[in-house]
Structures are given as structure tokens and as C-alpha cells.
Design a protein around this motif. Structure first.
Motif, short mmCIF file in Angstrom:
data_model
loop_
_atom_site.label_atom_id
_atom_site.label_comp_id
_atom_site.label_asym_id
_atom_site.label_seq_id
_atom_site.Cartn_x
_atom_site.Cartn_y
_atom_site.Cartn_z
N GLN A 168 9.08 -2.21 11.60
CA GLN A 168 8.93 -3.59 11.16
C GLN A 168 8.16 -4.29 12.26
N ILE A 169 6.96 -4.79 11.94
CA ILE A 169 6.06 -5.35 12.94
C ILE A 169 5.83 -6.82 12.61
N THR A 170 6.20 -7.70 13.52
CA THR A 170 5.99 -9.14 13.35
C THR A 170 5.02 -9.61 14.41
N THR A 171 3.92 -10.20 13.99
CA THR A 171 2.92 -10.69 14.94
C THR A 171 3.41 -12.01 15.53
N LEU A 172 3.46 -12.04 16.86
CA LEU A 172 3.88 -13.25 17.56
C LEU A 172 2.68 -14.09 17.96
N GLN A 173 1.59 -13.42 18.31
CA GLN A 173 0.38 -14.12 18.76
C GLN A 173 -0.84 -13.28 18.47
N GLN A 174 -1.94 -13.93 18.08
CA GLN A 174 -3.20 -13.26 17.80
C GLN A 174 -4.29 -14.06 18.50
N ASP A 175 -5.02 -13.39 19.41
CA ASP A 175 -6.12 -14.03 20.12
C ASP A 175 -7.39 -13.25 19.88
N PHE A 176 -8.42 -13.92 19.35
CA PHE A 176 -9.71 -13.27 19.15
C PHE A 176 -10.49 -13.31 20.45
N GLN A 230 3.15 -13.29 10.64
CA GLN A 230 3.14 -12.31 9.56
C GLN A 230 3.97 -11.07 9.94
N LYS A 231 4.58 -10.46 8.92
CA LYS A 231 5.42 -9.27 9.13
C LYS A 231 4.88 -8.13 8.27
N ILE A 232 4.69 -6.96 8.89
CA ILE A 232 4.28 -5.75 8.19
C ILE A 232 5.41 -4.74 8.32
N THR A 233 5.73 -4.06 7.23
CA THR A 233 6.74 -2.99 7.28
C THR A 233 6.07 -1.68 6.89
N ILE A 234 6.27 -0.66 7.73
CA ILE A 234 5.75 0.68 7.47
C ILE A 234 6.95 1.60 7.31
N ARG A 267 0.85 -1.18 0.00
CA ARG A 267 0.00 0.00 0.00
C ARG A 267 0.89 1.23 0.00
N SER A 268 0.43 2.24 -0.74
CA SER A 268 1.15 3.50 -0.77
C SER A 268 0.16 4.62 -0.53
N LEU A 269 0.54 5.58 0.29
CA LEU A 269 -0.28 6.74 0.60
C LEU A 269 0.35 7.96 -0.07
N PHE A 270 -0.46 8.67 -0.87
CA PHE A 270 0.01 9.85 -1.59
C PHE A 270 -0.83 11.05 -1.20
N ASP A 271 -0.21 12.24 -1.21
CA ASP A 271 -1.01 13.46 -1.01
C ASP A 271 -1.60 13.88 -2.35
N LYS A 272 -2.35 14.98 -2.35
CA LYS A 272 -3.05 15.39 -3.58
C LYS A 272 -2.09 15.81 -4.69
N ASP A 273 -0.82 16.10 -4.33
CA ASP A 273 0.18 16.46 -5.34
C ASP A 273 0.95 15.24 -5.86
N GLY A 274 0.58 14.05 -5.38
CA GLY A 274 1.23 12.83 -5.83
C GLY A 274 2.49 12.48 -5.07
N LYS A 275 2.79 13.19 -3.98
CA LYS A 275 3.98 12.91 -3.19
C LYS A 275 3.74 11.67 -2.32
N LEU A 276 4.68 10.72 -2.36
CA LEU A 276 4.60 9.51 -1.54
C LEU A 276 4.85 9.87 -0.08
N LEU A 277 3.89 9.53 0.79
CA LEU A 277 3.99 9.86 2.21
C LEU A 277 4.27 8.64 3.08
N LEU A 278 3.80 7.49 2.64
CA LEU A 278 3.87 6.30 3.48
C LEU A 278 3.82 5.08 2.58
N GLN A 279 4.60 4.08 2.92
CA GLN A 279 4.56 2.82 2.19
C GLN A 279 4.43 1.69 3.19
N ILE A 280 3.51 0.77 2.91
CA ILE A 280 3.22 -0.34 3.81
C ILE A 280 3.35 -1.64 3.02
N THR A 281 4.21 -2.53 3.49
CA THR A 281 4.38 -3.83 2.86
C THR A 281 3.64 -4.88 3.70
N ASN A 282 2.88 -5.72 3.03
CA ASN A 282 2.11 -6.81 3.64
C ASN A 282 1.00 -6.29 4.57
#
Length: 187
Positions: free
Chosen positions: A177-185, A165-169, A142-157
Motif C-alpha cells: 500500500q503506497i501513499t504519496t506524501l510529497q511529489q516534487d518535479f 494519492q494511494k496505490i495498492t499492489i 489494472r490487472s496483469l494476466f499470463d498467457k493462460d489467463g492466470k491473474l498475477l498482479l492487481q493494482i488499484t489506483n
């Protein structure tokens, strides 16, 4: 003299009637994201390992994230078990933060929470909260852009926070870099 007093009163009353921005809006570039002050999905608790890197330092910690309609609570703990910082975000955009800087600074905490929401929520949920920003998702990025097309944020996974699972912001000033160790509903 009376004119001066009248002008002062009119200016003062005009200032009081000017709407103030909602506490839930966070600026990104020249656009805004409205924080979700309740968790819109099934209640859950996550245990995540986070590596936070900026230009001067790197920090590693564990986050216990409680995501539920009543509140979003993040507690960061050092590898030795010491609480580093805490963020509690409740309905009506009530924010409480404590701990070490920069995480204890309200604007930084809200920005970090916004980025985590952009990484964890579905594309539709994120897009509903954007103003003068564009979110693009291609494959697992995922990529977040402002109205001028400037890249503000990039999110992998994005939106992948099951155990293992690993998410990189990647933002302008730091990366997470965020790695989930445990998920409980929760019920």
C-alpha cells in the motif's frame, strides 16, 4: 578419443553462442516484463509511505524515490529514520541493492521495481514492455494476466502518485500500500 574431444568442443562453443536473456527481463508467471532502466517521464522525487505485508510480517517504511533518465533510485527508511534498503537502477540494466532481506536480494528487488513501474507508468508504457502477458485496465484498476489467463498482479489506483494519492499492489506473496506524501518535479 578425438571424437569425444571434438564433441566436447562443439558443445562448448554451442553453449557460448547461445544468447543469454537480457538482464532487464523479469519473469511473471510464464511471461516477462522488461524493466525500464530510465524514467521515461518528467524527472521527479517522491516521498511515499509504504505498508508491505506478506504471510509472516508487516513492515512500514518511507521511500524516497528519485525518478530521472539517469537512474531510478529508491531508498527505504524506517519510521525511526534508519535506512532499511536501497535500490539503484541505471541504464543498461545496472542494478545495485543493499540493506535488509528480502529487499536486498536482486531478483526480489527487480520484481518489486517491475511492480512499481507497472503501477506508476501509463498503460501504454507498461504494455510496450510486456511479453506473453496481458495488462487490462478497468476504471481505476489494472490487472496483469499470463498467457493462460492466470491473474498475477492487481493494482488499484495506478498512475496516480500526486500527493495524497494511494496505490495498492497485490501480488501472490505480498501486498503493498503506497501513499504519496510529497511529489516534487525536477528541472
Amino acid at each position: 578419443m578425438y571424437r569425444l574431444i571434438l564433441i566436447f568442443v562443439l558443445v562448448l562453443s554451442g553453449c557460448q553462442s547461445t544468447p543469454t536473456p537480457d538482464a532487464g527481463w523479469i519473469a511473471f508467471g510464464n511471461g516477462y516484463y522488461q524493466l525500464s532502466d530510465t524514467w521515461p517521464n518528467q524527472s521527479q522525487q517522491l516521498l511515499q509511505q509504504v505498508i508491505w505485508v506478506n504471510q509472516q510480517q508487516q513492515q512500514q517504511f518511507i521511500i524516497s524515490a528519485l525518478l530521472q533518465p539517469e537512474a531510478i533510485v529508491l531508498i527505504a527508511v524506517s519510521p525511526l529514520g534508519q535506512e532499511l534498503w536501497r535500490l539503484n537502477y541505471q541504464p543498461d540494466h545496472q542494478l545495485q541493492v543493499s540493506g535488509i532481506a528480502p529487499f536486498s536480494q536482486p531478483e526480489f528487488a527487480k520484481s518489486l521495481l517491475a511492480q512499481m513501474q507497472m503501477a506508476l507508468l501509463s498503460t501504454d508504457q507498461v504494455q510496450a514492455n510486456l511479453q506473453q502477458l496481458t495488462l487490462q485496465q478497468t476504471g481505476n484498476e489494472r490487472s496483469l494476466f499470463d498467457k493462460d489467463g492466470k491473474l498475477l498482479l492487481q493494482i488499484t489506483n495506478p498512475a496516480q502518485f500526486a500527493a495524497g494519492q494511494k496505490i495498492t499492489i497485490t501480488a501472490a506473496m505480498y501486498s503493498l500500500q503506497i501513499t504519496t506524501l510529497q511529489q516534487d518535479f525536477l528541472p
